[in-house]
Design a protein around this motif. Structure first.
Motif, PDB file in Angstrom:
ATOM      1  N   TYR A 139     129.338 -37.294 -18.376  1.00 23.59           N
ATOM      2  CA  TYR A 139     128.180 -38.154 -18.129  1.00 23.59           C
ATOM      3  C   TYR A 139     127.347 -37.670 -16.937  1.00 23.59           C
ATOM      4  CZ  TYR A 139     130.149 -41.607 -21.360  1.00 23.59           C
ATOM      5  OH  TYR A 139     130.631 -42.251 -22.478  1.00 23.59           O
ATOM      6  N   GLN A 140     127.226 -36.345 -16.770  1.00 24.68           N
ATOM      7  CA  GLN A 140     126.351 -35.859 -15.709  1.00 24.68           C
ATOM      8  C   GLN A 140     124.934 -36.395 -15.936  1.00 24.68           C
ATOM      9  OE1 GLN A 140     128.506 -33.643 -17.304  1.00 24.68           O
ATOM     10  NE2 GLN A 140     129.928 -33.526 -15.603  1.00 24.68           N
ATOM     11  N   GLY A 141     124.336 -36.884 -14.866  1.00 23.64           N
ATOM     12  CA  GLY A 141     123.003 -37.456 -15.001  1.00 23.64           C
ATOM     13  C   GLY A 141     123.032 -38.937 -15.294  1.00 23.64           C
ATOM     14  N   TRP A 142     124.237 -39.487 -15.445  1.00 21.92           N
ATOM     15  CA  TRP A 142     124.301 -40.941 -15.599  1.00 21.92           C
ATOM     16  C   TRP A 142     125.187 -41.548 -14.511  1.00 21.92           C
ATOM     17  CZ3 TRP A 142     121.183 -44.276 -16.998  1.00 21.92           C
ATOM     18  CH2 TRP A 142     121.569 -45.622 -17.120  1.00 21.92           C
ATOM     19  N   TYR A 143     126.488 -41.339 -14.591  1.00 17.65           N
ATOM     20  CA  TYR A 143     127.350 -41.903 -13.560  1.00 17.65           C
ATOM     21  C   TYR A 143     127.242 -41.139 -12.245  1.00 17.65           C
ATOM     22  CZ  TYR A 143     129.316 -44.780 -17.237  1.00 17.65           C
ATOM     23  OH  TYR A 143     129.480 -45.678 -18.243  1.00 17.65           O
ATOM     24  N   ASP A 190     123.057 -30.662 -14.921  1.00 16.29           N
ATOM     25  CA  ASP A 190     124.386 -30.151 -14.565  1.00 16.29           C
ATOM     26  C   ASP A 190     125.303 -30.040 -15.788  1.00 16.29           C
ATOM     27  OD1 ASP A 190     123.565 -30.229 -11.925  1.00 16.29           O
ATOM     28  OD2 ASP A 190     124.461 -32.194 -11.541  1.00 16.29           O
ATOM     29  N   PHE A 191     124.937 -30.711 -16.887  1.00 15.17           N
ATOM     30  CA  PHE A 191     125.838 -30.809 -18.033  1.00 15.17           C
ATOM     31  C   PHE A 191     126.177 -29.438 -18.611  1.00 15.17           C
ATOM     32  CE2 PHE A 191     126.015 -31.262 -22.776  1.00 15.17           C
ATOM     33  CZ  PHE A 191     127.298 -31.779 -22.848  1.00 15.17           C
ATOM     34  N   GLY A 192     125.169 -28.621 -18.899  1.00 15.31           N
ATOM     35  CA  GLY A 192     125.414 -27.309 -19.496  1.00 15.31           C
ATOM     36  C   GLY A 192     126.279 -26.419 -18.626  1.00 15.31           C
ATOM     37  N   PRO A 193     125.916 -26.231 -17.346  1.00 16.73           N
ATOM     38  CA  PRO A 193     126.774 -25.425 -16.473  1.00 16.73           C
ATOM     39  C   PRO A 193     128.189 -25.982 -16.349  1.00 16.73           C
ATOM     40  CG  PRO A 193     124.601 -25.679 -15.505  1.00 16.73           C
ATOM     41  CD  PRO A 193     124.629 -26.564 -16.712  1.00 16.73           C
ATOM     42  N   ASP A 226     133.574 -39.660 -14.229  1.00 21.06           N
ATOM     43  CA  ASP A 226     133.514 -38.253 -13.853  1.00 21.06           C
ATOM     44  C   ASP A 226     133.873 -38.097 -12.384  1.00 21.06           C
ATOM     45  OD1 ASP A 226     132.990 -35.578 -13.541  1.00 21.06           O
ATOM     46  OD2 ASP A 226     131.212 -35.627 -14.808  1.00 21.06           O
ATOM     47  N   SER A 227     135.026 -37.535 -12.102  1.00 20.09           N
ATOM     48  CA  SER A 227     135.442 -37.366 -10.713  1.00 20.09           C
ATOM     49  C   SER A 227     134.692 -36.218 -10.056  1.00 20.09           C
ATOM     50  CB  SER A 227     136.943 -37.098 -10.640  1.00 20.09           C
ATOM     51  OG  SER A 227     137.240 -35.824 -11.176  1.00 20.09           O
ATOM     52  N   LEU A 228     133.924 -35.460 -10.829  1.00 26.10           N
ATOM     53  CA  LEU A 228     133.190 -34.333 -10.259  1.00 26.10           C
ATOM     54  C   LEU A 228     131.882 -34.788  -9.632  1.00 26.10           C
ATOM     55  CD1 LEU A 228     133.620 -31.786 -13.172  1.00 26.10           C
ATOM     56  CD2 LEU A 228     135.058 -32.094 -11.172  1.00 26.10           C
ATOM     57  N   ILE A 229     131.540 -36.064  -9.806  1.00 29.21           N
ATOM     58  CA  ILE A 229     130.259 -36.545  -9.337  1.00 29.21           C
ATOM     59  C   ILE A 229     130.454 -37.580  -8.252  1.00 29.21           C
ATOM     60  CG2 ILE A 229     129.094 -36.053 -11.513  1.00 29.21           C
ATOM     61  CD1 ILE A 229     129.521 -38.820 -12.379  1.00 29.21           C
ATOM     62  N   GLU A 230     129.400 -37.801  -7.511  1.00 31.77           N
ATOM     63  CA  GLU A 230     129.471 -38.741  -6.394  1.00 31.77           C
ATOM     64  C   GLU A 230     129.656 -40.164  -6.901  1.00 31.77           C
ATOM     65  OE1 GLU A 230     126.558 -40.410  -2.829  1.00 31.77           O
ATOM     66  OE2 GLU A 230     125.870 -38.883  -4.230  1.00 31.77           O
TER      67      GLU A 230
END
Length: 909
Positions: free
Chosen positions: A498-502, A508-511, A829-833
């Motif tokens: 959910y990059q760009g949402w949560y 960032d999704f593609g990379p 997503d633990s990769l996001i803030e």
């Protein structure tokens, strides 16, 4: 108020739904070898909140007549009271058993009851089932019927630590929410009462373009008191009913014996292969024939699809030797006003909408669903995955493990014959609700127990059905799942991203996909979830993350589609979700609803649905976007009678021509399935027409948009002021569909116009969730977004309206204090803030006075103490403007900072 309005809407929906009720009738094969007698009508139902009643000893229960499918949570999940009824519900019904059934096989067949069920006949318990999403049968064997027999069914959806799901971002509706039947068959019959199947299992083997084998096996029962010699015969027919081949064998069944059988394989030359483009279905008619009399005793008809497929970590998915990108959506089973008690016809409509969208893949999430759904997938050519509801966490007990294993086998056995199924799955985001974070040794033990359960389910699945792939779906904590050993276990790894949402950016999704593939290069990947909330009532011209606007959703999905389609190692993707669905614990702009659907909860398409249709449906397509945005508004530039706003046309053609109020705006090229138009809207009704050509065929779409043009300067004579609705502290437009009103974002005051004086937009501190406002459930209204933003510390609000009589309505809600969330209930997503804990800040007490044209109209307003947190408050006043100073609202602080959430002004003379 919300409750009365919702009740009226839901009663209307339920009244319409009753049109789908199927009345009692016998359904049988053409030889009447077995019957399924519909028992859906006229059950007596009562809740048992005290858990005191027993079958036949009902106490003070209050009974009502209901039809099945039925849930007791159709309405309480949508009210303003936290929580919903999770407990016992009783159903009872008189049955009449015919004398000729005396020597028959009789069984009650329940297609779904959530989640613990006990069944009684005349007060005696005769069967039970654990699990809310698979079917079960209760044999009526060696029972005495007295002519006034009563079936009672006890259903309990209370939390039980031994039954999955334990927690989840969806509602655990209780009830007999799928159909109930009485099976009447011969004493010699196909049978698998343990797993509630018809006892015949068919799959294809050694499938290629030149040939295939059809493998048929199963179970039968001889419930008679004598030995029987039986011929087992299966006839394979093509789609036109032409006989392809016959296979048979002879068995001897002793008295009261159950036995398994396997028929010789059927060879099919040059088969018609099943695919999304051509979902060709053969039909197998499998019969038990009495060898002595030649009479057909039982018969089961099964659709058969011949296909072969594979997954590869680098090249993705292949069907019948050709690369295919799996594109579609996940699905929850509930519907507006019905909960999960949805007639089969509406469930089939979901699959038809997915097919019309151009989808070829359905993730049946997060639990097995109605057989009608998979029947439709077989018929329409939708490839599917099906999973059991182990969501977020597990319980480390033998009972939990045993129940999960049983659910997995039930799911596989009951759905085994569907050629659309290519994947069995068994865990979703199982590390999301991590336990024992403050006790690392205990946490490690918990992780090891999860991995042990996963491996047991993996081994069980492969042993039960080696013809299909296995999958787990994980949230974005790639390192966590890797360290726990969970990515090694299934054949396919699903990722919910959910990059760009949560958090983060959509770009960032593609990379991130590339990083995952590099880190786990040997596992096929499916994106099992991705999405952004789209509330069809909200629009923004400068869309930002978490504003819930249609425009942000369109940007988000366009980026994700591009990233998915450009990466061959991504086998497929399922948007989250096909439709909005109920999640009682959510607040947000539409409380208790997860708005990530491409369709609304009532299955109305959003622009995002049409975007997928333009990308993936091969038929020519043209649609004027913002179909729900039929009421717009804005502020006219000085001395102008029109306002230019963006309008999107969605199409798979090369170019589009647009006409507005009969005048052509020219022709534009379509880029990434969109053409963007700056449309000059006039006050009132605007007729929009789009035209495109596709291979010589003319396409056309029309819509009417009512535009409310507000004057920038009230002295503009060509725009007579009538009314305005303003959301303070907001950057988005909101549509109230019931009142057919548009709410505009506020602006700063300038002379001759209207706007706020002082103040700052409300924002939750220390939250990465949204740039302004709250999404707390505002009680007492259905229009939550009106109250979820506000200006804090404003000095006044000025409208330089002309002389006249006006109605002024002030809208308030206290947005700070206990209960306001600053983090998501589901951080995927633990990769996001993301914030780590809820904002518990209690604000300084807020007391203020409000003046209207220098007259005190509200004294010592204390929202928190008088009305509580997150309650809608309306204050209505009338005023006469007799001078050139217009309408002046002044806010005077007694203690703390004044606030105002929304404002309505209407001329009434």
């Amino acid at each position: 108020m919300r409750q009365s309005t919702r009740s009226r809407i839901y009663c209307l929906v339920l009244l319409l739904a009753s049109c789908f009720t199927v009345f009692a009738q016998a359904q049988s094969s053409k030889k009447e070898t077995r019957q399924y007698i519909n028992l859906n009508a006229n059950w007596s139902f009562a809740k048992d909140p005290g858990r005191q009643a027993t079958a036949g000893n009902w106490g003070n229960l209050k009974w009502a007549t209901v039809n099945v499918p039925h849930t007791w949570n159709a309405f309480d999940v949508m009210d303003d009271e936290p929580g919903y009824y999770r407990g016992i519900g009783w159903y009872k019904k008189k049955l009449s058993f015919k004398p000729e059934w005396k020597n028959k096989k009789l069984a009650l067949y329940f297609e779904g009851a959530n989640q613990e069920t006990a069944v009684y006949l005349n007060g005696k318990k005769i069967g039970s089932h654990i699990g809310g999403y698979t079917a079960f049968t209760v044999p009526l064997t060696n029972l005495k019927f007295n002519g006034t027999d009563e079936i009672a069914v006890k259903v309990d959806n209370a939390y039980n630590e031994s039954i999955a799901p334990l927690t989840a971002d969806f509602t655990f509706f209780g009830g007999l929410y799928r159909k109930v039947s009485l099976l009447v068959a011969d004493a010699v019959h196909f049978q698998d009462d343990q797993y509630a199947t018809k006892g015949v299992y068919i799959h294809a083997n050694k499938v290629s373009a030149s040939g295939a084998e059809v493998i048929i096996n199963g179970n039968l029962s001889n419930a008679t008191a004598v030995q029987k010699k039986l011929n087992l015969v299966s006839t394979l027919l093509d789609a036109n009913g032409k006989k392809i081949a016959v296979t048979q064998t002879t068995v001897v069944a002793n008295a009261k014996q159950d036995l398994s059988f396997a028929l010789p394989a059927i060879s099919v030359k040059n088969p018609n292969l099943w695919s999304p483009e051509k979902p060709y279905l053969y039909k197998a008619m499998t019969s038990i024939v009495d060898a002595k009399t030649g009479q057909t005793i039982d018969e089961v008809t099964t659709n058969v699809g011949l296909r072969f497929f594979s997954f590869d970590a680098n090249t993705g998915f292949s069907l019948n030797g050709k690369a295919v990108k799996l594109i579609g959506a996940s699905r929850h089973q509930d519907f507006a006003g019905m909960g999960n008690a949805v007639p089969s016809s509406l469930q089939v409509k979901d699959v038809e909408l997915l097919k019309s969208m151009g989808g070829n893949f359905l993730r049946v999430a997060h639990y097995p669903q109605d057989q009608a759904v998979l029947d439709a997938c077989d018929r329409l050519g939708i490839l599917t995955s099906v999973e059991i509801p182990i969501v977020n966490e597990i319980t480390e007990t033998e009972a939990f493990t045993r129940n999960c294993k049983n659910m997995q086998v039930e799911m596989i056995k009951q759905n085994y014959n569907h050629p659309s199924i290519i994947i069995w799955a068994y865990m979703n985001e199982v590390l999301l609700r991590m336990k024992f974070n403050n006790d690392q040794p205990r946490k490690q033990q918990y992780l090891e127990n999860i991995a042990t359960l996963a491996q047991q389910l993996e081994d069980l699945t492969r042993a039960t059905d080696p013809t299909r792939y296995t999958m787990m779906s994980n949230h974005g904590d790639v390192n966590g799942y890797t360290k726990a050993g969970l990515v090694k276990i299934p054949m396919i790894v699903g990722w919910n991203l959910y990059q760009g949402w949560y958090g983060g950016k959509s770009e960032d999704f593609g990379p991130n996909l590339d990083k995952i593939h590099q880190q786990i290069p040997d596992k096929p990947i499916i994106i099992t979830e991705y999405g952004a909330d789209v509330d069809p009532r909200i629009h923004a011209f400068t869309p930002i993350r978490f504003d819930k606007s249609l425009e942000y959703g369109m940007l988000y999905h366009q980026i994700y589609i591009g990233a998915i389609m450009s990466r061959s190692f991504v086998a497929g993707a399922a948007a989250w979700n096909l439709s909005d669905f109920n999640s009682e614990t959510r607040d947000e702009t539409m409380p208790h609803v997860n708005n990530k659907g491409l369709l609304t909860l009532a299955r109305q398409p959003k622009n995002t649905y049409y975007l997928y249709k333009a990308h993936f449906n091969q038929q020519p397509f043209l649609k004027i976007g913002d179909g729900s945005w039929t009421i717009r508004g804005g502020v006219a530039p000085a001395n102008s009678s029109t306002l230019t706003q963006l309008l999107q046309v969605i199409s798979n053609t090369d170019s589009v021509t647009l006409f507005v109020n009969g005048k052509s705006l020219g022709t534009q090229a379509v880029k990434d399935r969109l053409s963007n138009w700056e449309v000059p809207f006039k006050n009132g009704i605007n007729e929009i027409r789009a035209v495109a050509m596709y291979q010589g065929k003319k396409l056309e779409d029309r819509t009417s948009i009512r535009f409310v043009l507000q004057p920038d300067v009230f002295a503009q004579q060509h725009l007579a002021f009538k009314a305005i609705n303003i959301c303070l502290g907001s950057q988005r437009q909101f549509i109230d569909f019931q009142q057919k009103e548009i709410w505009l974002p506020s602006q700063a005051y300038k002379p001759g116009s209207w706007g706020s004086i002082g103040g700052e937009p409300f924002k939750i501190k220390n939250s990465g969730r949204q740039a302004y406002g709250s999404d707390k459930n505002i009680r007492g209204t259905f229009n939550d977004p009106v109250y979820q933003t506000q200006l804090v510390g404003l000095d006044g609000y000025q409208l330089d309206v002309p002389k006249g009589k006006y109605e002024v309505v002030l809208h308030f809600a206290e947005l700070m204090g206990n209960g306001i969330q600053s983090v998501l209930p589901y951080n995927l997503d633990s990769l996001i803030e993301a914030s780590k804990s809820a904002n518990k800040e209690v604000p300084e007490q807020r007391i203020f006075d409000v003046y209207l044209n220098d007259k005190l109209i509200i004294k010592n307003l204390n929202l928190a103490s008088t009305y509580g947190i997150a309650n809608s408050v309306q204050k209505k006043f009338e005023c006469m403007v007799a001078d050139d100073k217009g309408i002046r609202l002044t806010f005077k602080s007694v203690k703390g900072k004044p606030v105002l959430n929304a404002l309505q002004v209407k001329r009434i003379d």
